[in-house]
Design an enzyme around this catalytic site. Structure first.
Site, PDB file in Angstrom:
ATOM      1  N   ASP A   1       2.867  -3.388   4.218  1.00  0.00           N
ATOM      2  CA  ASP A   1       3.146  -2.002   4.662  1.00  0.00           C
ATOM      3  C   ASP A   1       4.530  -1.999   5.313  1.00  0.00           C
ATOM      4  OD1 ASP A   1       0.293  -0.791   4.292  1.00  0.00           O
ATOM      5  OD2 ASP A   1      -0.018  -2.644   5.399  1.00  0.00           O
TER       6      ASP A   1
ATOM      7  N   GLU B   1      -7.903 -12.429   6.289  1.00  0.00           N
ATOM      8  CA  GLU B   1      -6.753 -11.927   7.046  1.00  0.00           C
ATOM      9  C   GLU B   1      -7.173 -11.844   8.519  1.00  0.00           C
ATOM     10  OE1 GLU B   1      -5.907  -7.756   6.497  1.00  0.00           O
ATOM     11  OE2 GLU B   1      -3.874  -7.913   7.303  1.00  0.00           O
TER      12      GLU B   1
ATOM     13  N   HIS C   1       0.867  -1.190   0.000  1.00  0.00           N
ATOM     14  CA  HIS C   1       0.000   0.000   0.000  1.00  0.00           C
ATOM     15  C   HIS C   1       0.894   1.228   0.000  1.00  0.00           C
ATOM     16  CE1 HIS C   1      -3.627  -2.339   1.293  1.00  0.00           C
ATOM     17  NE2 HIS C   1      -2.683  -3.143   1.727  1.00  0.00           N
TER      18      HIS C   1
HETATM   19  N1  ADE Z   1      -4.524  -1.401   4.554  1.00  0.00           N
HETATM   20  C1  ADE Z   1      -3.194  -1.422   4.629  1.00  0.00           C
HETATM   21  N2  ADE Z   1      -2.741  -2.591   5.096  1.00  0.00           N
HETATM   22  C2  ADE Z   1      -3.826  -3.354   5.343  1.00  0.00           C
HETATM   23  C3  ADE Z   1      -4.036  -4.645   5.826  1.00  0.00           C
HETATM   24  N3  ADE Z   1      -3.008  -5.437   6.160  1.00  0.00           N
HETATM   25  N4  ADE Z   1      -5.296  -5.089   5.957  1.00  0.00           N
HETATM   26  C4  ADE Z   1      -6.320  -4.307   5.609  1.00  0.00           C
HETATM   27  N5  ADE Z   1      -6.188  -3.071   5.145  1.00  0.00           N
HETATM   28  C5  ADE Z   1      -4.954  -2.589   5.003  1.00  0.00           C
HETATM   29 ZN    ZN Z   2      -2.796  -5.045   2.519  1.00  0.00          ZN
END
Ligand code: ADE
Ligand code: ZN
Length: 332
Positions: free
Chosen positions: A280, A201, A20
């Site tokens: 990230d 997730e 991201h």
């Molecule tokens: N936005 C950035 N990283 C994320 C993640 N791991 N899960 C959901 N939204 C996100």
């Molecule tokens: Zn993500």
């Protein structure tokens, strides 16, 4: 792991499909950009050892919003994109797809066009200087709701560019259902964009079923909790739906207690198309190179298995056929 293997992995051509842009800003760059834009950062954004301060998933999303609050100009987006791509290229990455969120830009009054022109300039400069190929996935934010997602999908459909290759969704998985976003994803798909969504997730396999039954997706962001449902694993393999796996992110966000409990090998053994990604990087203290090294060190993968992950990732990428063929030849 031997130094020789680490060195070979360092040189292995890599493909990142899940990062991201707003989550790629290094703390020092946040401070530089905030200063030049005359913005005061929230007290407590950084820890004493200069990483981002957050505790759980919701706090992570808040820190991420706070870091992106300093982005005000096309130049800011250009600088983040360029710095991120430079670091990826230094680790052997030849292709990277990055999510960008027009909602973050809009929240500070930036136009879609300015956000985009900065990203495009960063991609062009990085390809010129480091040879890496970058592409963009426009992402809506789940917790902002289906109506806002429609706005983002329409912006995507109305502003095509060769570097924009897909539509995605991140954000808080506990709000709304995947099916609620079908109208937005259908606009993107009808305009010719490939689609991916974060699922499996934070929530379990039912969230992945929700995505693949209701959205026109060919990939799932994370999807690791699909491993809790053998029928779902078989369905993903059968339909050729690729998982964008981010082990370091999963550990940082406590999806699993440690890498020994992470199901990467289970996913590979099920014959599901798999990529290894950073998500990230500064938030989770990782990079795509770190994830590949960890593939060998923590999951016992050898160089040829890691090469096959690069190949699967390139095949699952949203790049055009010529770019895919050219970069698959580089991976070997
Ligand atoms: N936005 C950035 N990283 C994320 C993640 N791991 N899960 C959901 N939204 C996100
Ligand atoms: Zn993500």
């Amino acid at each position: 792991m031997s130094a020789l293997l680490a060195n070979k992995i360092q040189k292995l051509p890599k493909v990142e499909l899940h990062s991201h842009l707003e989550g790629c800003i290094q703390p020092h760059l946040v401070r530089t950009i905030a200063e030049r834009n005359g913005i005061s950062l929230k007290h407590g954004l950084f820890t004493t050892d200069d990483t981002f301060a957050w505790g759980d998933f919701v706090e992570f999303l808040q820190a991420y919003d706070e870091a992106s609050f300093c982005l005000r100009k096309a130049q800011d987006y250009r600088d983040i994109m360029y710095t991120y791509m430079e670091q990826c290229a230094a680790e052997g990455t030849i292709y990277a797809e990055t999510f960008i969120s027009p909602d973050h830009a809009a929240a500070v009054g930036m136009s879609y066009e300015d956000m985009l022109s900065g990203c495009i300039e960063g991609i062009n400069d990085a390809e010129r200087d480091f040879g890496i190929v970058g592409r963009l996935i426009i992402s809506c934010i789940r917790h902002l709701g289906p109506d806002q997602a429609l706005v983002v999908a329409q912006q995507l459909a109305d502003n095509p560019h060769p570097y924009i290759v897909g539509f995605g969704m991140g954000g808080n998985e506990s709000m709304y259902t995947q099916a609620d976003f079908a109208p937005a994803f259908n606009i993107a798909a009808a305009a010719g964009f490939a689609c991916t969504t974060h699922a499996g997730e934070i929530l379990g396999p039912e969230s992945v079923w929700d995505a693949i039954d209701n959205l026109p997706v060919t990939r799932i962001g994370h999807g690791v909790r699909s491993t809790e449902d053998p029928a779902l694993m078989a369905e993903l393999a059968k339909r050729g739906i690729a998982l964008e796996v981010c082990p370091g992110s999963n550990i940082a966000l406590s999806v699993y207690p440690d890498l020994a409990s992470h199901p990467l090998n289970k996913i590979l053994q099920a014959g599901i198309s798999t990529s290894l990604n950073s998500d990230d990087p500064p938030f989770f203290d990782t990079t795509v190179g770190t994830e590949y090294q960890s593939g060998a060190e923590d999951f016992g993968l050898d160089l040829e298995q890691l090469r096959s992950i690069s190949r699967m990732a390139m095949e699952a990428s949203f790049a055009d056929a010529d770019t895919k063929a050219r970069l698959l030849a580089v991976i070997g």
